[in-house]
Design a protein around this motif. Structure first.
Motif, PDB file in Angstrom:
ATOM      1  N   VAL A   1      -4.041 -17.100  -1.424  1.00 34.12           N
ATOM      2  CA  VAL A   1      -5.439 -16.224  -1.439  1.00 34.12           C
ATOM      3  C   VAL A   1      -5.381 -15.059  -2.235  1.00 34.12           C
TER       4      VAL A   1
ATOM      5  N   ALA B   1      -4.536  -5.917   2.699  1.00 29.13           N
ATOM      6  CA  ALA B   1      -4.142  -5.577   3.799  1.00 29.13           C
ATOM      7  C   ALA B   1      -3.753  -6.443   4.847  1.00 29.13           C
ATOM      8  N   VAL B   2      -4.575  -7.774   4.859  1.00 29.92           N
ATOM      9  CA  VAL B   2      -4.366  -8.760   5.682  1.00 29.92           C
ATOM     10  C   VAL B   2      -2.883  -9.307   5.645  1.00 29.92           C
TER      11      VAL B   2
ATOM     12  N   THR C   1     -12.527  -5.286  -1.915  1.00 31.25           N
ATOM     13  CA  THR C   1     -12.172  -6.771  -1.714  1.00 31.25           C
ATOM     14  C   THR C   1     -10.881  -7.217  -1.770  1.00 31.25           C
TER      15      THR C   1
ATOM     16  N   GLY D   1      -8.629  -5.273   0.899  1.00 30.43           N
ATOM     17  CA  GLY D   1      -8.953  -6.201   2.048  1.00 30.43           C
ATOM     18  C   GLY D   1      -8.026  -7.301   2.144  1.00 30.43           C
ATOM     19  N   VAL D   2      -7.739  -8.157   1.017  1.00 34.69           N
ATOM     20  CA  VAL D   2      -6.938  -9.245   1.260  1.00 34.69           C
ATOM     21  C   VAL D   2      -5.642  -8.865   1.395  1.00 34.69           C
TER      22      VAL D   2
END
Lengths: 544, 196
Positions: free
Chosen positions: B135, B39-40, B33, B36-37
């Motif tokens: 975020v 990587a963005v 999770t 994932g953030v």
């Protein structure tokens, strides 16, 4: 020296406590028995299956003549239902059915008295129910995964609610799956090394690991979109109002390779059912394990999301798309060899056999269509071939899960489901799945767009859309038949033996229905992947 | 009819540690999770730079405070392993001290992160970089709180007499999740604060 004097099924039958009544709401909310928890997943998954099958028919009806027919009342509503169907059929039907089946069956298959972390498993089951309801209600309230034609502020709030519901479903799947895979890793009975784990339990370990590592990436996407909608500048959701971007950022979970993960347990269901039907051992258990592992590996797809750019024209994407065909084809070959080596069933084949083989054929068709889809000159990406692959995978998973449910019904529900009705339902699902999926793939060859907002301008495309609609109706009939047969089994419960099929694995050594704790006494030391085929009293040596 | 039998006594089953295995999978999910953030964040930053846009104004992200967090987490990695070893040795006083120290380090990391968020002066509705920074740090704080709560529950269970040389999996599981959360930050430190 320890000797089991009587077969475990008989021993269990003689001393098993009756299945405690799980009927009242309090029981459903507080049970820690893995079978009752699994039934929550299965029953709500079955209801969701019916709901999304009806939505599927309505969408395909609208696609017949998008200019004239207006089933949902506008382009945004159509898009909302179109995207709801896609997310729902995978995240709220296919995967939950397998999680439910695994919650009931895998602890018994590995000789455990219960699932690992039963309270977490119960929380996951209810989280799934609640998350699904939130998602569906929010979509019906104007939410969904963005819009094509701009939305109002209230609808933006509903979109946030949809994202919350989707995230909740994903978290629940992850939690429920962690309980299942931990059971397979940690709670195996004496002598059951990982190479002796039954194929369904193994496939759940593989698929579950992929879900546990892939769905969090989608949750990260959802977190970004949700926060962007809540207080951000709308940089990722299509400022000023949520747009198609919301769906586009999440659609990779419904696209190959990630979507294949939903159908990986199909290989385990077939690998468990076929040897029992053939009355012999799996020709090569270890080879099947490797193939299932490979299928899982090729279904890892978090890297292909659009946040990282368009990965769909890279060599890795193409390689994954083509290679995914290999383990499914080889696994089908392995099961075919097992059938040939064993005793082929005489007369009408059992419903679970059709479910197992049919789901493998559909999964094979999905990976074959997926392999074609990634070939660049064919230019299929963005066409209805996307939906075709999705539908083939979804119906494969549903057919596999229903086949497994039919097979293990004595253990999941304590009764047998009707063989004839099951056979009819499975056949309808197989034929409907082929029609539904293959026609969309063919329509993709004439560049029929995926989000169909106007009638296709090609006669072949039009014909395929008609056939696709017929396919969705046939699937709905199959679903109705299956759910009708399951309901009927509750209205007129028939006697079910402890082991009606001559099963090979430990779940068949429990009573029907299995008592709390599953086994009347701990299973004897396991020496192969099919413990119930191992030596009987008086045998020398026995197979390994 | 099927039957099973064996000529060998079934030995007592020594099961792998269930809590530890479950935590391993949960830690994997948590890492995916968070990454994932991340990587963005990294891919959007690369895209912005390719387009010649400024990601953060020069000097807004300081290496000092983020480096303190890095070293605090290095210390905490030792103290949490100290707790595991102490439980294995049935040395409860040492285990309590180590668990309390680790929890204190967790609170310190939270405090330092809060300082960084306020110090940057970023707005959630600001640029893409500012938004993703929020975020990232927000997601990290959620996992950090999760790790501290896990640790606190483990400490309470230890205080009530659970865990010992033959049953250390609860403490080991809390330590594993702690390490996973530490790894999240160490990667972030390099990806955001060092390479900016």
């Amino acid at each position: 020296m320890t000797m089991t004097e009587s077969p475990p099924s008989e021993a269990a039958e003689s001393s098993a406590a009756p299945l405690p009544a799980v009927g009242g709401l309090y029981d459903w909310l507080t049970t820690s028995d893995h079978k009752a928890i699994g039934r929550i997943w299965l029953r709500f998954g079955a209801l969701s299956l019916l709901f999304f099958s009806v939505i599927g028919v309505l969408i395909s009806f609208e696609r017949l003549d998008a200019d004239a027919i207006d089933v949902f009342g506008g382009v945004n509503s159509y898009f909302q239902m179109w995207s709801l169907y896609r997310f729902g059929i995978v995240l709220m039907v296919a995967i939950p059915l397998f999680v439910g089946l695994a919650t009931v069956i895998t602890p018994m298959q590995v000789g455990s008295t219960n699932i690992a972390f039963p309270r977490a498993a119960l929380a996951a089951a209810w989280g799934y129910v609640l998350g699904s309801l939130i998602t569906v209600i929010s979509v019906l309230s104007g939410g969904g995964w963005g819009a094509l034609d701009g939305v109002s502020g209230d609808e933006a709030d509903a979109i946030r609610l949809t994202l919350l519901g989707t995230g909740m479903v994903m978290v629940s799947i992850i939690l429920g799956t962690i309980c299942v895979v931990t059971t397979v890793v940690s709670l195996r009975t004496s002598g059951m090394g990982l190479t002796k784990v039954p194929l369904f339990a193994w496939s759940m370990l593989v698929a579950g690991s992929v879900w546990v590592l892939t769905l969090p990436v989608a949750i990260a996407n959802i977190a970004i979109l949700y926060i962007d909608l809540s207080g951000g500048a709308g940089l990722f959701v299509g400022a000023p109002n949520p747009s198609f971007d919301v769906y586009a950022q999440l659609a990779w979970i419904l696209d190959q390779p990630a979507v294949y993960a939903a159908a990986v347990p199909v290989l385990g269901v077939a690998g468990s059912i076929i040897p029992v039907v053939a009355k012999g051992r799996q020709v090569s258990h270890e080879a099947m394990m490797i193939l299932i592992g490979l299928a899982g590996l090729l279904a890892i797809g978090g890297w292909s999301q659009p946040f990282f750019g368009d990965e769909r024209d890279t060599l890795v994407y193409i390689a994954f798309g083509v290679a995914a065909l290999v383990p499914v084809l080889a696994s089908l070959g392995g099961n075919g060899a097992t059938l040939i080596a064993g005793e082929a069933p005489v007369g009408i084949p059992p419903a679970h056999m059709i479910g197992a083989l049919g789901s493998m054929l559909l999964f094979l068709a999905a990976t074959a269509a997926g392999a074609l889809r990634v070939i660049d000159p064919l230019d299929l990406i963005g066409t209805t071939a996307d939906t075709g692959v999705l539908n083939l995978v979804a119906v494969a998973a549903i057919l596999g899960a229903l086949g497994g449910w039919w097979f293990w019904a004595p253990k999941t529900d304590g009764r047998l489901f009707s063989g004839i009705q099951g056979l009819g339902a499975m056949t309808f699902l197989l034929l409907g799945g082929v029609l539904l999926g293959a026609t969309d793939v063919i329509a993709g060859f004439v560049d029929t767009p995926d989000v169909l907002l106007a009638s296709a301008d090609d006669s072949l495309g039009d014909a395929m859309i008609v056939l696709s609609m017929i396919g969705s109706i046939v699937v709905l009939l199959g679903v109705l038949g299956a759910l009708g047969a399951i309901s009927l089994a509750y209205v007129k419960p028939g006697e079910a033996d402890d082991d009606p099929w001559g099963g090979h694995t430990l779940e068949w050594a429990t009573a029907t229905p299995p008592p709390v704790g599953n086994f009347a006494e701990p299973p004897a030391r396991v020496r192969s992947e099919a413990p119930l085929l191992d030596e009987t009293p008086g045998d020398e040596g026995g197979e390994s | 009819m099927t039957a099973t039998t064996t000529q060998l006594a079934a030995p007592a089953i020594r099961r792998p540690r269930t809590v530890l295995v479950g935590t391993m999978f949960a830690s994997g999910a948590a890492l995916m999770t968070y990454f994932g953030v991340l990587a963005v964040y990294v891919s959007e930053r690369a895209a912005a730079r390719d387009a010649g846009e400024e990601w953060f104004p020069e000097g807004v992200i300081e290496l000092g405070p983020s480096g303190w967090i890095f070293w605090t987490l290095v210390l905490a990695a030792f103290t949490v392993q100290w707790a595991v070893q102490a439980i294995r040795n049935d040395d409860r006083p040492n285990a309590y001290i180590a668990l309390a120290l680790t929890g204190m380090f967790g609170a310190a990391v939270f405090n330092q992160l809060w300082f960084i968020i306020n110090d940057t002066g970023f707005a959630l509705a600001g640029t893409q970089g500012q938004f993703l920074f929020f975020v990232m740090t927000g997601t990290y704080i959620v996992f950090l709180i999760g790790a501290v709560v896990f640790l606190a529950l483990t400490t309470m269970r230890a205080l009530f007499g659970q865990f010992g040389p033959s049953q250390d999996d609860g403490v080991a599981a809390a330590a594993m999740f702690w390490h996973a959360v530490s790894v999240m930050y160490w990667v972030t430190w390099i990806a955001i604060f060092v390479t900016k």
